[in-house]
Write a protein that holds these residues in place. Structure first.
Motif, PDB file in Angstrom:
ATOM      1  N   MET A   1       0.844  -1.164   0.000  1.00  0.00           N
ATOM      2  CA  MET A   1       0.000   0.000   0.000  1.00  0.00           C
ATOM      3  C   MET A   1       0.897   1.237   0.000  1.00  0.00           C
ATOM      4  SD  MET A   1      -2.697   1.161   2.964  1.00  0.00           S
ATOM      5  CE  MET A   1      -1.673   0.609   4.300  1.00  0.00           C
ATOM      6  N   ARG A   2       0.499   2.241  -0.759  1.00  0.00           N
ATOM      7  CA  ARG A   2       1.279   3.471  -0.878  1.00  0.00           C
ATOM      8  C   ARG A   2       0.444   4.645  -0.363  1.00  0.00           C
ATOM      9  NH1 ARG A   2       3.770   3.779  -6.428  1.00  0.00           N
ATOM     10  NH2 ARG A   2       5.248   2.422  -5.408  1.00  0.00           N
ATOM     11  N   ILE A   3       1.044   5.439   0.531  1.00  0.00           N
ATOM     12  CA  ILE A   3       0.398   6.640   1.061  1.00  0.00           C
ATOM     13  C   ILE A   3       1.369   7.803   0.945  1.00  0.00           C
ATOM     14  CG2 ILE A   3      -1.029   5.326   2.684  1.00  0.00           C
ATOM     15  CD1 ILE A   3       0.871   6.374   4.925  1.00  0.00           C
ATOM     16  N   GLN A   4       0.874   9.004   1.203  1.00  0.00           N
ATOM     17  CA  GLN A   4       1.734  10.183   1.273  1.00  0.00           C
ATOM     18  C   GLN A   4       1.657  10.761   2.678  1.00  0.00           C
ATOM     19  OE1 GLN A   4       1.278  13.311  -1.532  1.00  0.00           O
ATOM     20  NE2 GLN A   4       1.700  11.994  -3.288  1.00  0.00           N
ATOM     21  N   VAL A   5       2.824  11.040   3.248  1.00  0.00           N
ATOM     22  CA  VAL A   5       2.908  11.663   4.569  1.00  0.00           C
ATOM     23  C   VAL A   5       3.696  12.953   4.407  1.00  0.00           C
ATOM     24  CG1 VAL A   5       3.659  11.421   6.961  1.00  0.00           C
ATOM     25  CG2 VAL A   5       2.879   9.395   5.697  1.00  0.00           C
ATOM     26  N   ASN A   6       3.028  14.063   4.645  1.00  0.00           N
ATOM     27  CA  ASN A   6       3.649  15.385   4.487  1.00  0.00           C
ATOM     28  C   ASN A   6       4.345  15.508   3.136  1.00  0.00           C
ATOM     29  OD1 ASN A   6       2.671  15.795   7.018  1.00  0.00           O
ATOM     30  ND2 ASN A   6       4.635  15.958   8.019  1.00  0.00           N
ATOM     31  N   GLY A   7       3.676  15.004   2.101  1.00  0.00           N
ATOM     32  CA  GLY A   7       4.174  15.133   0.736  1.00  0.00           C
ATOM     33  C   GLY A   7       5.162  14.070   0.297  1.00  0.00           C
ATOM     34  N   GLU A   8       5.561  13.183   1.192  1.00  0.00           N
ATOM     35  CA  GLU A   8       6.519  12.128   0.857  1.00  0.00           C
ATOM     36  C   GLU A   8       5.803  10.785   0.744  1.00  0.00           C
ATOM     37  OE1 GLU A   8       9.975  12.030   3.355  1.00  0.00           O
ATOM     38  OE2 GLU A   8      10.059  14.218   3.483  1.00  0.00           O
ATOM     39  N   THR A   9       6.097  10.044  -0.318  1.00  0.00           N
ATOM     40  CA  THR A   9       5.473   8.741  -0.531  1.00  0.00           C
ATOM     41  C   THR A   9       6.095   7.704   0.379  1.00  0.00           C
ATOM     42  OG1 THR A   9       5.034   9.307  -2.826  1.00  0.00           O
ATOM     43  CG2 THR A   9       4.983   6.973  -2.265  1.00  0.00           C
ATOM     44  N   ARG A  10       5.228   6.862   0.974  1.00  0.00           N
ATOM     45  CA  ARG A  10       5.686   5.787   1.864  1.00  0.00           C
ATOM     46  C   ARG A  10       4.971   4.510   1.472  1.00  0.00           C
ATOM     47  NH1 ARG A  10       9.233   7.280   5.440  1.00  0.00           N
ATOM     48  NH2 ARG A  10       8.814   5.473   6.674  1.00  0.00           N
ATOM     49  N   GLU A  11       5.671   3.400   1.597  1.00  0.00           N
ATOM     50  CA  GLU A  11       5.096   2.064   1.370  1.00  0.00           C
ATOM     51  C   GLU A  11       4.812   1.442   2.730  1.00  0.00           C
ATOM     52  OE1 GLU A  11       4.410   0.379  -1.475  1.00  0.00           O
ATOM     53  OE2 GLU A  11       5.128   1.954  -2.808  1.00  0.00           O
ATOM     54  N   LEU A  12       3.598   0.920   2.900  1.00  0.00           N
ATOM     55  CA  LEU A  12       3.201   0.317   4.169  1.00  0.00           C
ATOM     56  C   LEU A  12       2.607  -1.058   3.945  1.00  0.00           C
ATOM     57  CD1 LEU A  12       1.260   3.304   5.797  1.00  0.00           C
ATOM     58  CD2 LEU A  12       3.633   2.677   6.190  1.00  0.00           C
ATOM     59  N   ALA A  13       2.580  -1.841   5.031  1.00  0.00           N
ATOM     60  CA  ALA A  13       1.861  -3.115   5.007  1.00  0.00           C
ATOM     61  C   ALA A  13       0.375  -2.815   4.814  1.00  0.00           C
ATOM     62  CB  ALA A  13       2.095  -3.865   6.312  1.00  0.00           C
ATOM     63  N   SER A  14      -0.397  -3.807   4.455  1.00  0.00           N
ATOM     64  CA  SER A  14      -1.805  -3.578   4.140  1.00  0.00           C
ATOM     65  C   SER A  14      -2.638  -3.124   5.338  1.00  0.00           C
ATOM     66  CB  SER A  14      -2.422  -4.836   3.526  1.00  0.00           C
ATOM     67  OG  SER A  14      -2.309  -5.918   4.418  1.00  0.00           O
ATOM     68  N   GLU A  15      -2.372  -3.620   6.533  1.00  0.00           N
ATOM     69  CA  GLU A  15      -3.129  -3.223   7.727  1.00  0.00           C
ATOM     70  C   GLU A  15      -2.281  -2.262   8.558  1.00  0.00           C
ATOM     71  OE1 GLU A  15      -6.291  -3.910   8.839  1.00  0.00           O
ATOM     72  OE2 GLU A  15      -6.582  -4.715   6.828  1.00  0.00           O
ATOM     73  N   TYR A  16      -2.708  -1.020   8.597  1.00  0.00           N
ATOM     74  CA  TYR A  16      -1.951  -0.005   9.316  1.00  0.00           C
ATOM     75  C   TYR A  16      -2.908   1.047   9.845  1.00  0.00           C
ATOM     76  CZ  TYR A  16       3.104   0.579   9.638  1.00  0.00           C
ATOM     77  OH  TYR A  16       4.407   0.553  10.054  1.00  0.00           O
ATOM     78  N   SER A  17      -2.869   1.309  11.142  1.00  0.00           N
ATOM     79  CA  SER A  17      -3.696   2.374  11.712  1.00  0.00           C
ATOM     80  C   SER A  17      -2.864   3.651  11.808  1.00  0.00           C
ATOM     81  CB  SER A  17      -4.211   1.978  13.097  1.00  0.00           C
ATOM     82  OG  SER A  17      -3.156   2.001  14.040  1.00  0.00           O
TER      83      SER A  17
END
Length: 91
Positions: A1-17
Protein backbone atom coordinates in the motif's frame (compact mmCIF):
# COMPACT_ATOMS: atom_id res chain seq x y z
CA UNK A 1 0.00 0.00 0.00
CA UNK A 2 1.28 3.47 -0.88
CA UNK A 3 0.40 6.64 1.06
CA UNK A 4 1.73 10.18 1.27
CA UNK A 5 2.91 11.66 4.57
CA UNK A 6 3.65 15.39 4.49
CA UNK A 7 4.17 15.13 0.74
CA UNK A 8 6.52 12.13 0.86
CA UNK A 9 5.47 8.74 -0.53
CA UNK A 10 5.69 5.79 1.86
CA UNK A 11 5.10 2.06 1.37
CA UNK A 12 3.20 0.32 4.17
CA UNK A 13 1.86 -3.11 5.01
CA UNK A 14 -1.80 -3.58 4.14
CA UNK A 15 -3.13 -3.22 7.73
CA UNK A 16 -1.95 0.00 9.32
CA UNK A 17 -3.70 2.37 11.71
CA UNK A 18 -2.82 6.01 12.25
CA UNK A 19 -1.52 5.09 15.70
CA UNK A 20 0.74 2.38 14.16
CA UNK A 21 2.17 4.95 11.77
CA UNK A 22 2.96 7.43 14.54
CA UNK A 23 4.70 4.72 16.55
CA UNK A 24 6.79 3.64 13.56
CA UNK A 25 7.71 7.25 12.75
CA UNK A 26 8.65 7.85 16.42
CA UNK A 27 6.27 10.81 16.55
CA UNK A 28 5.25 11.87 20.03
CA UNK A 29 1.48 11.80 20.47
CA UNK A 30 1.24 15.02 22.45
CA UNK A 31 0.83 18.33 20.64
CA UNK A 32 0.29 16.59 17.30
CA UNK A 33 -2.55 16.99 14.83
CA UNK A 34 -3.31 14.66 11.92
CA UNK A 35 -5.17 15.49 8.76
CA UNK A 36 -6.23 12.51 6.61
CA UNK A 37 -7.42 13.33 3.11
CA UNK A 38 -8.05 16.95 4.15
CA UNK A 39 -10.08 16.04 7.25
CA UNK A 40 -8.76 16.37 10.81
CA UNK A 41 -8.83 13.06 12.71
CA UNK A 42 -9.53 13.21 16.42
CA UNK A 43 -6.92 11.66 18.70
CA UNK A 44 -9.49 9.21 20.10
CA UNK A 45 -9.96 7.79 16.59
CA UNK A 46 -6.28 7.25 15.70
CA UNK A 47 -6.25 3.58 16.70
CA UNK A 48 -9.50 2.77 14.88
CA UNK A 49 -8.68 4.55 11.60
CA UNK A 50 -6.97 2.20 9.16
CA UNK A 51 -4.98 3.67 6.31
CA UNK A 52 -5.82 2.86 2.69
CA UNK A 53 -3.87 2.93 -0.53
CA UNK A 54 -3.66 6.49 -1.84
CA UNK A 55 -4.35 8.21 1.50
CA UNK A 56 -2.72 11.60 2.01
CA UNK A 57 -1.71 12.61 5.53
CA UNK A 58 -0.41 15.80 7.01
CA UNK A 59 1.10 15.41 10.47
CA UNK A 60 1.97 18.60 12.31
CA UNK A 61 3.18 19.33 15.80
CA UNK A 62 2.77 22.52 17.75
CA UNK A 63 5.85 24.34 18.96
CA UNK A 64 5.63 27.01 21.66
CA UNK A 65 7.76 30.10 21.32
CA UNK A 66 9.42 32.39 23.81
CA UNK A 67 8.02 35.55 25.33
CA UNK A 68 6.01 37.59 22.85
CA UNK A 69 5.83 34.94 20.13
CA UNK A 70 2.80 32.89 19.16
CA UNK A 71 2.76 29.09 19.03
CA UNK A 72 3.68 27.82 15.61
CA UNK A 73 2.62 24.75 13.66
CA UNK A 74 5.38 22.71 12.03
CA UNK A 75 5.13 19.65 9.79
CA UNK A 76 6.59 16.56 11.35
CA UNK A 77 9.68 15.89 9.26
CA UNK A 78 12.34 14.45 11.54
CA UNK A 79 10.29 11.29 12.16
CA UNK A 80 9.94 10.55 8.45
CA UNK A 81 13.48 9.21 8.26
CA UNK A 82 12.53 6.37 10.58
CA UNK A 83 11.75 3.01 9.03
CA UNK A 84 8.23 1.65 9.14
CA UNK A 85 7.41 -2.01 9.78
CA UNK A 86 6.92 -2.58 6.07
CA UNK A 87 10.36 -1.04 5.36
CA UNK A 88 11.89 -3.52 7.80
CA UNK A 89 10.01 -6.41 6.22
CA UNK A 90 11.49 -5.55 2.81
CA UNK A 91 15.08 -5.76 4.10
Amino acid sequence: MRIQVNGETRELASEYSLKDLLVDLSVSHDRVAIELNQKVVRRAEWEAVNLRDGDKLEIVHFVGGGAGSADRIHPVREGLACKTRSDRQLE
